[in-house]
Design an enzyme around this catalytic site. Structure first.
Site, PDB file in Angstrom:
ATOM      1  N   ASP A 224       0.862  -1.170   0.012  1.00 43.62           N
ATOM      2  CA  ASP A 224       0.127  -0.020   0.026  1.00 43.62           C
ATOM      3  C   ASP A 224       0.838   1.355   0.015  1.00 43.62           C
ATOM      4  OD1 ASP A 224      -2.313   1.541   0.066  1.00 43.62           O
ATOM      5  OD2 ASP A 224      -1.907   1.961   2.143  1.00 43.62           O
ATOM      6  N   SER A 225       0.333   2.396  -0.279  1.00 39.97           N
ATOM      7  CA  SER A 225       1.036   3.597  -0.141  1.00 39.97           C
ATOM      8  C   SER A 225       1.468   3.978   1.147  1.00 39.97           C
ATOM      9  CB  SER A 225       0.310   4.843  -0.821  1.00 39.97           C
ATOM     10  OG  SER A 225      -1.085   4.803  -0.066  1.00 39.97           O
TER      11      SER A 225
ATOM     12  N   CYS B 220      -3.755  -0.969  -2.031  1.00 37.66           N
ATOM     13  CA  CYS B 220      -4.166   0.397  -2.423  1.00 37.66           C
ATOM     14  C   CYS B 220      -4.895   0.462  -3.459  1.00 37.66           C
ATOM     15  CB  CYS B 220      -2.729   1.270  -2.725  1.00 37.66           C
ATOM     16  SG  CYS B 220      -2.998   2.907  -3.024  1.00 37.66           S
TER      17      CYS B 220
ATOM     18  N   GLU C 197      -6.400   9.417   9.339  1.00 37.73           N
ATOM     19  CA  GLU C 197      -4.923   9.137   9.834  1.00 37.73           C
ATOM     20  C   GLU C 197      -4.730  10.097  11.327  1.00 37.73           C
ATOM     21  OE1 GLU C 197      -1.576   9.070   7.246  1.00 37.73           O
ATOM     22  OE2 GLU C 197      -2.621   7.412   6.206  1.00 37.73           O
TER      23      GLU C 197
ATOM     24  N   CYS D 207     -11.332   2.797  -0.863  1.00 38.71           N
ATOM     25  CA  CYS D 207     -10.075   3.156  -0.417  1.00 38.71           C
ATOM     26  C   CYS D 207      -9.722   2.483   0.739  1.00 38.71           C
ATOM     27  CB  CYS D 207     -10.229   4.915  -0.121  1.00 38.71           C
ATOM     28  SG  CYS D 207      -8.576   5.419   0.629  1.00 38.71           S
TER      29      CYS D 207
ATOM     30  N   HIS E  58      -8.522   3.306   3.605  1.00 38.74           N
ATOM     31  CA  HIS E  58      -8.951   3.767   4.905  1.00 38.74           C
ATOM     32  C   HIS E  58     -10.256   3.613   5.342  1.00 38.74           C
ATOM     33  CE1 HIS E  58      -4.727   5.452   4.170  1.00 38.74           C
ATOM     34  NE2 HIS E  58      -4.857   6.127   5.418  1.00 38.74           N
TER      35      HIS E  58
HETATM   36  N1  DGL Z   1      -4.086   3.721  -0.187  1.00 31.99           N
HETATM   37  C1  DGL Z   1      -4.920   4.818  -0.927  1.00 31.99           C
HETATM   38  C2  DGL Z   1      -5.819   4.170  -1.528  1.00 31.99           C
HETATM   39  O1  DGL Z   1      -6.707   3.025  -1.268  1.00 31.99           O
HETATM   40  C3  DGL Z   1      -5.218   5.994  -0.150  1.00 31.99           C
HETATM   41  C4  DGL Z   1      -3.937   6.724   0.654  1.00 31.99           C
HETATM   42  C5  DGL Z   1      -3.321   7.489  -0.475  1.00 31.99           C
HETATM   43  O2  DGL Z   1      -3.635   8.590  -1.404  1.00 31.99           O
HETATM   44  O3  DGL Z   1      -2.282   7.105  -0.623  1.00 31.99           O
HETATM   45  O4  DGL Z   1      -6.563   4.640  -2.683  1.00 31.99           O
END
Ligand code: DGL
Length: 263
Positions: free
Chosen positions: A11-12, A74, A150, A182, A184
């Site tokens: 993930d990012s 992600c 976050e 997403c 989160h």
């Molecule tokens: N992990 C990213 C997503 O699911 C969200 C956070 C980011 O923008 O990197 O799209």
């Protein structure tokens, strides 16, 4: 037949831990090697070429560590980063399983909540219409959600007001199913469900991808057997923030955490 190698997840940043949590529920015998690309976060506002480049490096890193498959937790990377990938190991993104699940249960109108880049790609819209051509799709970028989550503001009046605004177009269009597109957003599931009402069903792509991975591993004889589960977490930037948020996402403050260079 069994395969004890870990499942790679990237993930990012920290958000992909919601996908790890879903994998742990569905595949409790599997070990996970997680890569959070915290040095390059966020992906959700970046261009397709950049996200594709990052994704390729992340897959190569996980493959070099001997994973048996990679889950792209992600949503933004799943939407933008998989097209050009040469796959050293099987790679599974979250978009298609999430869209398919929504298409199965929807009564005709699906809302998609995601980052700006995921919405701009229309990856969920394309996957939903491919699964069911009669579906209406209402897409809503929600750029404020990631920073609010976050901060740990899940149950907060500011977040509720932001959510109310984001959901307004979906409510006006009478969506019956909403994809949390997403990493989160599952942490806002209760808040969003309360605002949308009990008639609207939420689809969490994390649960859908865990189910798909289970099917894939089972059909290829690659499920792990009863051996000890060992999870390991890598980040590309120092991990104190990661550790703090990870405790909220996974409920495990004692993660084995390693700082790595990718690419
Ligand atoms: N992990 C990213 C997503 O699911 C969200 C956070 C980011 O923008 O990197 O799209």
């Amino acid at each position: 037949m069994s395969d004890e190698r870990p499942i790679g997840v990237f993930d990012s940043g920290v958000g992909g831990l919601t996908v790890v949590a879903a994998l742990k529920r569905r595949l409790p015998r599997e070990s996970v090697l997680y890569l959070g690309d915290t040095a390059r976060l966020p992906y959700g506002t970046k261009s397709p070429l950049t996200v594709e480049r990052y994704s390729r490096r992340n897959v190569d890193f996980l493959a070099s560590r001997g994973v048996k498959a990679v889950v792209v937790a992600c949503n933004t990377a799943s939407a933008l980063g998989l097209a050009g990938l040469e796959e050293p190991v099987p790679v599974l993104g979250v978009i298609e399983p999430g869209a398919r699940r929504a298409a199965e249960i929807s009564r005709g109108c699906v809302g998609v909540l995601a980052t700006e880049s995921t919405i701009a790609s229309d990856a969920y819209g394309i996957a939903l219409r491919a699964a069911r051509s009669d579906l209406r799709v209402v897409s809503q970028p929600c750029p404020l959600f990631v920073p609010l989550i976050e901060e740990g503001w899940y149950d907060d009046t500011v977040t509720a007001e932001v959510a109310r605004r984001y959901l307004q177009p979906l409510i006006e269009q009478r969506v019956d199913t909403v994809i949390l597109g997403c990493t989160h957003y599952p942490l806002l599931a209760d808040l969003l469900a309360g605002l949308l009402g009990s008639e609207v069903q939420l689809v969490d792509s994390a649960g859908a991808v865990a189910e798909r991975l289970h099917q894939d591993l089972e059909s290829s004889g690659a499920l792990a057997s009863d051996s000890a589960v060992e999870d390991h977490y890598c980040v590309t930037d120092a991990g104190s923030r990661f550790r703090r948020i990870a405790a909220d996402f996974l409920g495990d403050p004692d993660l084995s955490l390693e700082l790595v260079e990718v690419g």
